[in-house]
Motif scaffolding. Structure first.
Motif, PDB file in Angstrom:
ATOM      1  N   LEU A 216       4.973   4.360 -12.520  1.00 40.25           N
ATOM      2  CA  LEU A 216       3.885   4.421 -11.552  1.00 40.25           C
ATOM      3  C   LEU A 216       2.760   3.465 -11.956  1.00 40.25           C
ATOM      4  CD1 LEU A 216       3.605   8.305 -11.163  1.00 40.25           C
ATOM      5  CD2 LEU A 216       4.875   6.718  -9.701  1.00 40.25           C
ATOM      6  N   VAL A 217       1.973   3.061 -10.961  1.00 40.02           N
ATOM      7  CA  VAL A 217       0.765   2.280 -11.247  1.00 40.02           C
ATOM      8  C   VAL A 217      -0.413   2.922 -10.515  1.00 40.02           C
ATOM      9  CG1 VAL A 217       1.924   0.072 -11.657  1.00 40.02           C
ATOM     10  CG2 VAL A 217       1.232   0.687  -9.334  1.00 40.02           C
ATOM     11  N   LEU A 218      -1.575   2.861 -11.148  1.00 42.59           N
ATOM     12  CA  LEU A 218      -2.826   3.267 -10.505  1.00 42.59           C
ATOM     13  C   LEU A 218      -3.587   1.967 -10.256  1.00 42.59           C
ATOM     14  CD1 LEU A 218      -4.108   5.988  -9.700  1.00 42.59           C
ATOM     15  CD2 LEU A 218      -5.491   5.854 -11.760  1.00 42.59           C
ATOM     16  N   ARG A 219      -3.810   1.648  -8.985  1.00 39.09           N
ATOM     17  CA  ARG A 219      -4.301   0.315  -8.645  1.00 39.09           C
ATOM     18  C   ARG A 219      -5.347   0.359  -7.533  1.00 39.09           C
ATOM     19  NH1 ARG A 219      -2.190  -0.899  -3.702  1.00 39.09           N
ATOM     20  NH2 ARG A 219      -0.052  -0.242  -3.151  1.00 39.09           N
ATOM     21  N   SER A 220      -5.957  -0.816  -7.300  1.00 35.51           N
ATOM     22  CA  SER A 220      -6.829  -0.987  -6.143  1.00 35.51           C
ATOM     23  C   SER A 220      -5.974  -1.098  -4.889  1.00 35.51           C
ATOM     24  CB  SER A 220      -7.659  -2.268  -6.273  1.00 35.51           C
ATOM     25  OG  SER A 220      -8.257  -2.385  -7.529  1.00 35.51           O
ATOM     26  N   ARG A 221      -6.608  -0.990  -3.727  1.00 34.31           N
ATOM     27  CA  ARG A 221      -5.896  -1.180  -2.462  1.00 34.31           C
ATOM     28  C   ARG A 221      -5.404  -2.618  -2.342  1.00 34.31           C
ATOM     29  NH1 ARG A 221     -10.323  -2.137   2.338  1.00 34.31           N
ATOM     30  NH2 ARG A 221     -11.907  -3.179   1.092  1.00 34.31           N
ATOM     31  N   HIS A 222      -4.310  -2.793  -1.607  1.00 31.36           N
ATOM     32  CA  HIS A 222      -3.761  -4.108  -1.305  1.00 31.36           C
ATOM     33  C   HIS A 222      -3.823  -4.352   0.194  1.00 31.36           C
ATOM     34  CE1 HIS A 222      -1.046  -4.242  -5.168  1.00 31.36           C
ATOM     35  NE2 HIS A 222      -2.337  -4.339  -5.434  1.00 31.36           N
ATOM     36  N   GLN A 223      -3.909  -5.608   0.559  1.00 32.11           N
ATOM     37  CA  GLN A 223      -3.850  -5.973   1.968  1.00 32.11           C
ATOM     38  C   GLN A 223      -2.532  -5.480   2.562  1.00 32.11           C
ATOM     39  OE1 GLN A 223      -6.337  -7.626   3.575  1.00 32.11           O
ATOM     40  NE2 GLN A 223      -5.258  -7.530   5.536  1.00 32.11           N
ATOM     41  N   GLY A 224      -2.588  -4.765   3.683  1.00 33.56           N
ATOM     42  CA  GLY A 224      -1.381  -4.296   4.359  1.00 33.56           C
ATOM     43  C   GLY A 224      -0.849  -2.963   3.861  1.00 33.56           C
ATOM     44  N   ASP A 225      -1.541  -2.306   2.921  1.00 36.69           N
ATOM     45  CA  ASP A 225      -1.100  -0.987   2.449  1.00 36.69           C
ATOM     46  C   ASP A 225      -0.955  -0.015   3.616  1.00 36.69           C
ATOM     47  OD1 ASP A 225      -0.765  -1.340  -0.259  1.00 36.69           O
ATOM     48  OD2 ASP A 225      -2.799  -0.719  -0.793  1.00 36.69           O
ATOM     49  N   VAL A 226       0.149   0.797   3.581  1.00 32.91           N
ATOM     50  CA  VAL A 226       0.322   1.870   4.557  1.00 32.91           C
ATOM     51  C   VAL A 226       0.570   3.173   3.807  1.00 32.91           C
ATOM     52  CG1 VAL A 226       1.185   0.392   6.422  1.00 32.91           C
ATOM     53  CG2 VAL A 226       2.800   1.400   4.782  1.00 32.91           C
ATOM     54  N   ILE A 227       0.146   4.274   4.405  1.00 36.93           N
ATOM     55  CA  ILE A 227       0.346   5.587   3.785  1.00 36.93           C
ATOM     56  C   ILE A 227       0.834   6.575   4.828  1.00 36.93           C
ATOM     57  CG2 ILE A 227      -1.445   5.199   2.048  1.00 36.93           C
ATOM     58  CD1 ILE A 227      -3.289   7.025   3.679  1.00 36.93           C
ATOM     59  N   GLN A 228       1.404   7.697   4.327  1.00 34.63           N
ATOM     60  CA  GLN A 228       1.843   8.795   5.183  1.00 34.63           C
ATOM     61  C   GLN A 228       1.282  10.096   4.615  1.00 34.63           C
ATOM     62  OE1 GLN A 228       6.077   9.423   5.414  1.00 34.63           O
ATOM     63  NE2 GLN A 228       5.943  10.747   7.211  1.00 34.63           N
ATOM     64  N   PRO A 229       0.008  10.395   4.961  1.00 35.40           N
ATOM     65  CA  PRO A 229      -0.594  11.606   4.413  1.00 35.40           C
ATOM     66  C   PRO A 229       0.189  12.852   4.815  1.00 35.40           C
ATOM     67  CG  PRO A 229      -2.228  10.220   5.507  1.00 35.40           C
ATOM     68  CD  PRO A 229      -0.885   9.690   5.874  1.00 35.40           C
ATOM     69  N   VAL A 230       0.178  13.854   3.963  1.00 34.43           N
ATOM     70  CA  VAL A 230       0.835  15.129   4.273  1.00 34.43           C
ATOM     71  C   VAL A 230       0.279  15.673   5.589  1.00 34.43           C
ATOM     72  CG1 VAL A 230       1.085  17.531   3.555  1.00 34.43           C
ATOM     73  CG2 VAL A 230       1.329  15.691   1.876  1.00 34.43           C
ATOM     74  N   GLY A 231       1.196  16.084   6.457  1.00 36.05           N
ATOM     75  CA  GLY A 231       0.795  16.623   7.749  1.00 36.05           C
ATOM     76  C   GLY A 231       0.749  15.588   8.853  1.00 36.05           C
ATOM     77  N   PHE A 232       0.952  14.315   8.495  1.00 36.26           N
ATOM     78  CA  PHE A 232       0.960  13.255   9.503  1.00 36.26           C
ATOM     79  C   PHE A 232       2.387  12.765   9.689  1.00 36.26           C
ATOM     80  CE2 PHE A 232       0.431   8.802  10.850  1.00 36.26           C
ATOM     81  CZ  PHE A 232      -0.393   8.995  11.959  1.00 36.26           C
ATOM     82  N   ALA A 233       2.855  12.705  10.939  1.00 36.94           N
ATOM     83  CA  ALA A 233       4.268  12.442  11.209  1.00 36.94           C
ATOM     84  C   ALA A 233       4.690  11.029  10.819  1.00 36.94           C
ATOM     85  CB  ALA A 233       4.560  12.693  12.694  1.00 36.94           C
ATOM     86  N   GLY A 234       3.864  10.049  11.119  1.00 33.76           N
ATOM     87  CA  GLY A 234       4.252   8.666  10.843  1.00 33.76           C
ATOM     88  C   GLY A 234       3.432   8.039   9.738  1.00 33.76           C
TER      89      GLY A 234
END
Length: 465
Positions: A377-395
């Motif tokens: 794993l890495v702990l990093r700053s945000r990158h351009q184009g980062d996408v996430i799928q938070p818990v409870g969100f379908a997409g």
């Protein structure tokens, strides 16, 4: 003349018995009148006077003028403190005009003497004609009510005992008392705006429009000063209500409360904020309008940069004024389990393995399904184009959109820690959210626990979700 100046000093409470006053003396007619008037009043009113002279090294006569001031002070039995400064070199180093460099040098020296001698005030020889010139100068530059106050009788340690006396009165006093003085030919140099106002604009106004223009402008300054003091008391109440935080580098103000105020109040609060962060001198009406124009614009990423290195950002419910807008350090740190990661801003995260029986969601810790993670794993700053799928969100959603939804201030976004695989899949934003690919469920057996140290100092304190 003496009685009029004495009455003005008393009315404005400029000098008290026992005070030590530093008279700024260039050797010109105005300052020589000031020196002699204060000398006479000091004996009558019981205060002490010393003189201060600065040699700017700008003209061949500078050495003679310094000698003249020192000899005059010896004759009057007044202590004189002189200093020579290469103002031309100072202007070059500071990339400023000769006029500004000279002013900075003078007041730096005067304030140095103020501390050294434990004096109470610095007296300058500004008079009624200077006041009229200053009001016109501020008008030409585009000023508000505060600029129309012109020169203040007192500005902290600076006092102007001659402010109600005309230049003509001072020259008559010098002639009547046979007081010698020097003439600075640079005052005739009309490349300087103030000199053009003095030698061109004011004579034009006197001859073609109003012979009393100087007196009227001086009276206007007095009227505006009194009304401004009243308005300022009202503004201080608004300031107390709306300023959320303030330190030596800037301040934050409640945006909705600010927007609800009348336009005049918004303008004055903006000037107060700019003055608090960047000092009171030099601000113009167009600077205020630039700030006000920023506020209706959508988004929180817009940064307005003004003079003196001051930056303004509208960030959701805050207006931020700062002199130290530092971009956060980029970081990308491989995580050791068990282990600890320290981010550039001092935030600390500890990583350890546990099991399902030791989950305590109320503690604000982050829990991930260890078996779903792609190591390392890495702990990093945000990158351009980062996408996430938070818990409870379908997409999936872009990280930028998530920050907007969570109202994360623009200047804080590069400081948010992103826990991800080396291939870029995001598992959590510790302190903000856990993502579905790493969420703990009923089948989870091995748990990665992430604890944030209690002594965090990055100013962002959001519980995990």
């Amino acid at each position: 003349m003496i009685d009029a100046v004495k009455a003005y000093i008393a009315a404005q409470r400029l000098i008290e018995p026992g005070d030590k006053v530093i008279a700024a003396v260039s050797g010109g007619p105005d300052s020589m009148a000031l020196l002699h008037i204060l000398r006479d009043l000091s004996q009558e009113s019981g205060f002490n006077i010393v003189a201060a002279h600065i040699n700017h090294k700008l003209r061949p006569q500078a050495e003679q003028e310094q000698q003249f001031v020192e000899e005059s002070c010896r004759y009057l039995q007044i202590a004189c403190y002189s200093k020579t400064i290469d103002v031309r070199e100072l202007a070059r180093q500071n990339k400023t005009s000769l006029e500004d460099a000279g002013r900075q040098a003078r007041y730096a020296f005067f304030n140095e003497l103020l501390q050294q001698l434990q004096a109470d005030a610095i007296a300058t020889a500004h008079h009624q004609d200077d006041q009229a010139e200053t009001v016109l100068l501020h008008l030409l530059r585009g000023t508000g009510i505060q600029g129309l106050r012109g020169i203040m009788p007192r500005n902290r340690d600076l006092i102007r005992p001659l402010l109600q006396q005309s230049k003509q009165n001072l020259l008559a006093y010098l002639q009547e008392n046979q007081i010698s003085f020097c003439l600075d030919q640079s005052n005739q140099d009309q490349t300087f705006l103030r000199n053009r106002i003095r030698h061109q604009l004011i004579p034009l106004l006197q001859n073609d429009y109003n012979p009393q223009i100087t007196e009227n402008l001086s009276r206007l300054a007095e009227i505006v000063r009194a009304e401004n003091e009243f308005l300022q008391q009202i503004m201080l109440n608004y300031w107390t209500q709306l300023v959320c935080s303030q330190d030596e580098q800037g301040l934050e103000m409640d945006l909705e409360g600010f927007k609800a105020l009348p336009l005049a109040a918004r303008r004055r609060l903006t000037i107060m904020a700019l003055s608090a962060v960047g000092g009171p001198a030099g601000w113009e009406a167009r600077d205020v309008e630039k700030v006000l124009d920023l506020l209706p614009k959508p988004g929180s990423a817009k940064i307005l940069q003004l003079k003196k290195g001051i930056m303004i950002n509208k960030s959701y419910d805050r207006i931020i004024f700062t002199s130290n807008w530092q971009k956060a350090d980029v970081f990308n740190i491989e995580v050791t389990i068990p282990g600890e990661v320290v981010l550039p801003d001092g935030s600390r995260y500890r990583f350890m393995l546990t099991d399902c029986n030791h989950i305590n969601t109320d503690a604000g810790d982050v829990y991930l399904d260890y078996d779903k993670l792609s190591l390392p794993l890495v702990l990093r700053s945000r990158h351009q184009g980062d996408v996430i799928q938070p818990v409870g969100f379908a997409g999936h959603k872009k990280l930028k959109k998530y920050f907007n939804e969570q109202r994360i201030p623009f200047r804080e976004r590069d400081r948010v820690a992103v826990l991800a695989s080396q291939s870029g899949e995001i598992y959590a934003l510790p302190g903000l959210c856990v993502c579905s690919p790493a969420a703990v469920d009923q089948q989870s057996q091995h748990i990665l626990l992430i604890k944030r140290a209690a002594d965090e100092n990055n100013g962002y304190n959001l519980k995990s979700r």
